[in-house]
Design a protein around this motif. Structure first.
Motif, PDB file in Angstrom:
ATOM      1  N   SER A  22       0.841  -1.208   0.000  1.00  0.00           N
ATOM      2  CA  SER A  22       0.000   0.000   0.000  1.00  0.00           C
ATOM      3  C   SER A  22       0.875   1.256   0.000  1.00  0.00           C
ATOM      4  CB  SER A  22      -0.916  -0.022   1.236  1.00  0.00           C
ATOM      5  OG  SER A  22      -1.797   1.072   1.205  1.00  0.00           O
ATOM      6  N   MET A  23       1.962   1.208   0.746  1.00  0.00           N
ATOM      7  CA  MET A  23       2.903   2.341   0.752  1.00  0.00           C
ATOM      8  C   MET A  23       3.545   2.489  -0.623  1.00  0.00           C
ATOM      9  SD  MET A  23       4.639   1.803   4.496  1.00  0.00           S
ATOM     10  CE  MET A  23       3.847   2.416   5.998  1.00  0.00           C
ATOM     11  N   SER A  24       3.828   1.357  -1.272  1.00  0.00           N
ATOM     12  CA  SER A  24       4.397   1.399  -2.622  1.00  0.00           C
ATOM     13  C   SER A  24       3.406   2.070  -3.583  1.00  0.00           C
ATOM     14  CB  SER A  24       4.719  -0.026  -3.096  1.00  0.00           C
ATOM     15  OG  SER A  24       5.383   0.016  -4.328  1.00  0.00           O
ATOM     16  N   ALA A  25       2.153   1.701  -3.468  1.00  0.00           N
ATOM     17  CA  ALA A  25       1.120   2.311  -4.327  1.00  0.00           C
ATOM     18  C   ALA A  25       1.018   3.809  -4.060  1.00  0.00           C
ATOM     19  CB  ALA A  25      -0.226   1.625  -4.075  1.00  0.00           C
ATOM     20  N   HIS A  26       1.128   4.178  -2.782  1.00  0.00           N
ATOM     21  CA  HIS A  26       1.099   5.609  -2.429  1.00  0.00           C
ATOM     22  C   HIS A  26       2.256   6.344  -3.111  1.00  0.00           C
ATOM     23  CE1 HIS A  26       1.211   9.293  -0.071  1.00  0.00           C
ATOM     24  NE2 HIS A  26       2.467   9.024   0.173  1.00  0.00           N
ATOM     25  N   GLN A  29       3.934   5.456  -5.744  1.00  0.00           N
ATOM     26  CA  GLN A  29       3.683   5.506  -7.198  1.00  0.00           C
ATOM     27  C   GLN A  29       2.782   6.683  -7.530  1.00  0.00           C
ATOM     28  OE1 GLN A  29       4.884   3.989  -9.734  1.00  0.00           O
ATOM     29  NE2 GLN A  29       5.814   2.132  -8.977  1.00  0.00           N
ATOM     30  N   SER A  30       1.770   6.894  -6.693  1.00  0.00           N
ATOM     31  CA  SER A  30       0.776   7.938  -6.981  1.00  0.00           C
ATOM     32  C   SER A  30       1.352   9.348  -6.850  1.00  0.00           C
ATOM     33  CB  SER A  30      -0.454   7.777  -6.083  1.00  0.00           C
ATOM     34  OG  SER A  30      -0.170   8.230  -4.779  1.00  0.00           O
ATOM     35  N   VAL A  31       2.486   9.475  -6.130  1.00  0.00           N
ATOM     36  CA  VAL A  31       3.102  10.809  -6.017  1.00  0.00           C
ATOM     37  C   VAL A  31       4.426  10.874  -6.799  1.00  0.00           C
ATOM     38  CG1 VAL A  31       1.968  11.438  -3.854  1.00  0.00           C
ATOM     39  CG2 VAL A  31       4.160  10.221  -3.760  1.00  0.00           C
ATOM     40  N   ASN A  32       4.576   9.938  -7.743  1.00  0.00           N
ATOM     41  CA  ASN A  32       5.729   9.923  -8.668  1.00  0.00           C
ATOM     42  C   ASN A  32       7.088   9.805  -7.991  1.00  0.00           C
ATOM     43  OD1 ASN A  32       4.089  10.149 -11.011  1.00  0.00           O
ATOM     44  ND2 ASN A  32       3.784  12.305 -10.474  1.00  0.00           N
ATOM     45  N   LEU A  33       7.146   9.013  -6.919  1.00  0.00           N
ATOM     46  CA  LEU A  33       8.439   8.719  -6.302  1.00  0.00           C
ATOM     47  C   LEU A  33       8.720   7.228  -6.524  1.00  0.00           C
ATOM     48  CD1 LEU A  33       8.134  10.866  -3.038  1.00  0.00           C
ATOM     49  CD2 LEU A  33       9.784  11.227  -4.903  1.00  0.00           C
ATOM     50  N   ALA A  34       9.192   6.930  -7.736  1.00  0.00           N
ATOM     51  CA  ALA A  34       9.332   5.530  -8.159  1.00  0.00           C
ATOM     52  C   ALA A  34      10.383   4.766  -7.356  1.00  0.00           C
ATOM     53  CB  ALA A  34       9.654   5.469  -9.647  1.00  0.00           C
ATOM     54  N   GLY A  35      11.436   5.471  -6.907  1.00  0.00           N
ATOM     55  CA  GLY A  35      12.468   4.803  -6.112  1.00  0.00           C
ATOM     56  C   GLY A  35      11.917   4.378  -4.756  1.00  0.00           C
ATOM     57  N   PHE A  36      11.177   5.270  -4.115  1.00  0.00           N
ATOM     58  CA  PHE A  36      10.535   4.936  -2.835  1.00  0.00           C
ATOM     59  C   PHE A  36       9.552   3.774  -3.041  1.00  0.00           C
ATOM     60  CE2 PHE A  36      12.024   9.164  -1.726  1.00  0.00           C
ATOM     61  CZ  PHE A  36      12.261   9.101  -0.371  1.00  0.00           C
ATOM     62  N   PRO A  43      -3.648   1.266   5.786  1.00  0.00           N
ATOM     63  CA  PRO A  43      -3.921   2.647   5.364  1.00  0.00           C
ATOM     64  C   PRO A  43      -3.485   2.830   3.906  1.00  0.00           C
ATOM     65  CG  PRO A  43      -2.434   2.593   7.284  1.00  0.00           C
ATOM     66  CD  PRO A  43      -2.639   1.188   6.848  1.00  0.00           C
ATOM     67  N   SER A  44      -3.967   3.888   3.259  1.00  0.00           N
ATOM     68  CA  SER A  44      -3.609   4.062   1.842  1.00  0.00           C
ATOM     69  C   SER A  44      -3.007   5.431   1.528  1.00  0.00           C
ATOM     70  CB  SER A  44      -4.830   3.829   0.957  1.00  0.00           C
ATOM     71  OG  SER A  44      -5.866   4.695   1.349  1.00  0.00           O
ATOM     72  N   GLN A  45      -3.031   6.337   2.510  1.00  0.00           N
ATOM     73  CA  GLN A  45      -2.498   7.678   2.220  1.00  0.00           C
ATOM     74  C   GLN A  45      -1.661   8.200   3.370  1.00  0.00           C
ATOM     75  OE1 GLN A  45      -5.923  10.051   1.111  1.00  0.00           O
ATOM     76  NE2 GLN A  45      -5.171  10.012  -1.010  1.00  0.00           N
ATOM     77  N   TRP A  46      -0.627   8.949   2.998  1.00  0.00           N
ATOM     78  CA  TRP A  46       0.250   9.552   3.998  1.00  0.00           C
ATOM     79  C   TRP A  46       0.534  10.986   3.565  1.00  0.00           C
ATOM     80  CZ3 TRP A  46       0.210   4.506   2.645  1.00  0.00           C
ATOM     81  CH2 TRP A  46       0.195   3.553   3.676  1.00  0.00           C
TER      82      TRP A  46
END
Ligand code: FEO
Length: 175
Positions: free
Chosen positions: A26-30, A32-39, A77-80
């Motif tokens: 879920s953190m990975s998906a988060h 991805q959604s904010v364009n931080l591909a390394g994270f 959770p899905s958003q931070w």
């Protein structure tokens, strides 16, 4: 044959490890959604690690002639608010998992289950690494603060992480 109480405790731990995997995915998906591909990559590798942890427990129960019983996985959770908020959660989550592993060790010692005490030592060592790797990123993110170019440097660094299956490192300790 594995003790009934230990079997139930390990079944709960399998659930906790799969929840950890789910949380990190879920953190990975988060990310991805904010364009931080390394994270996002770092979290995806962490997802694989957690699944490997779950399977290690799963295989152990079966090897001992016990019975794995799977339970529902809680929704993560899905958003931070920020990368630091995410990694703060990772660090706290890993501290919680360390507490769970320690309780399993306590139970193994209490029930004089030497095989399980021995088996759990891999996880004791692994948790030291799990906490340290999360804390390392937390510290970096605290230094970065609002500097977006520094954040992208960390993103590039985390993009390098690759999954190493535990079996490949089991002989040399936690991987
Ligand atoms: Fe399976 Fe991150 O501990």
């Amino acid at each position: 044959m594995i003790d009934q109480r230990m079997q139930e405790a390990i079944n709960k731990q399998i659930n906790a490890e799969i929840y950890s995997a789910y949380l990190y995915l879920s953190m990975s998906a988060h990310f991805q959604s904010v364009n931080l591909a390394g994270f996002a990559n770092w979290m995806r590798v962490q997802w694989q690690e957690e699944l490997a942890h779950a399977l290690k427990f799963y295989d152990y129960v079966n090897e001992c002639g016990g019975r794995v019983v799977l339970q529902p996985i809680e929704a993560p959770p899905s958003q931070w608010d920020s990368p630091l908020a995410v990694f703060g959660d990772v660090y706290r989550h890993e501290q919680k998992v360390t507490g769970m592993i320690n309780k399993l060790v306590d139970l193994a010692v209490e029930t004089r289950d030497h095989a399980t005490t021995n088996f759990l030592q891999w996880f004791v060592a692994e948790q030291v690494e799990e906490e340290a790797s999360a804390d390392e990123v937390v510290r970096k993110l605290k230094l970065v603060d609002a500097d977006s170019s520094a954040l992208f440097m960390i993103d590039r660094e985390l993009a390098q992480r690759v999954f190493v299956p535990p079996a490949a490192t089991a002989e040399g300790g936690a991987g």
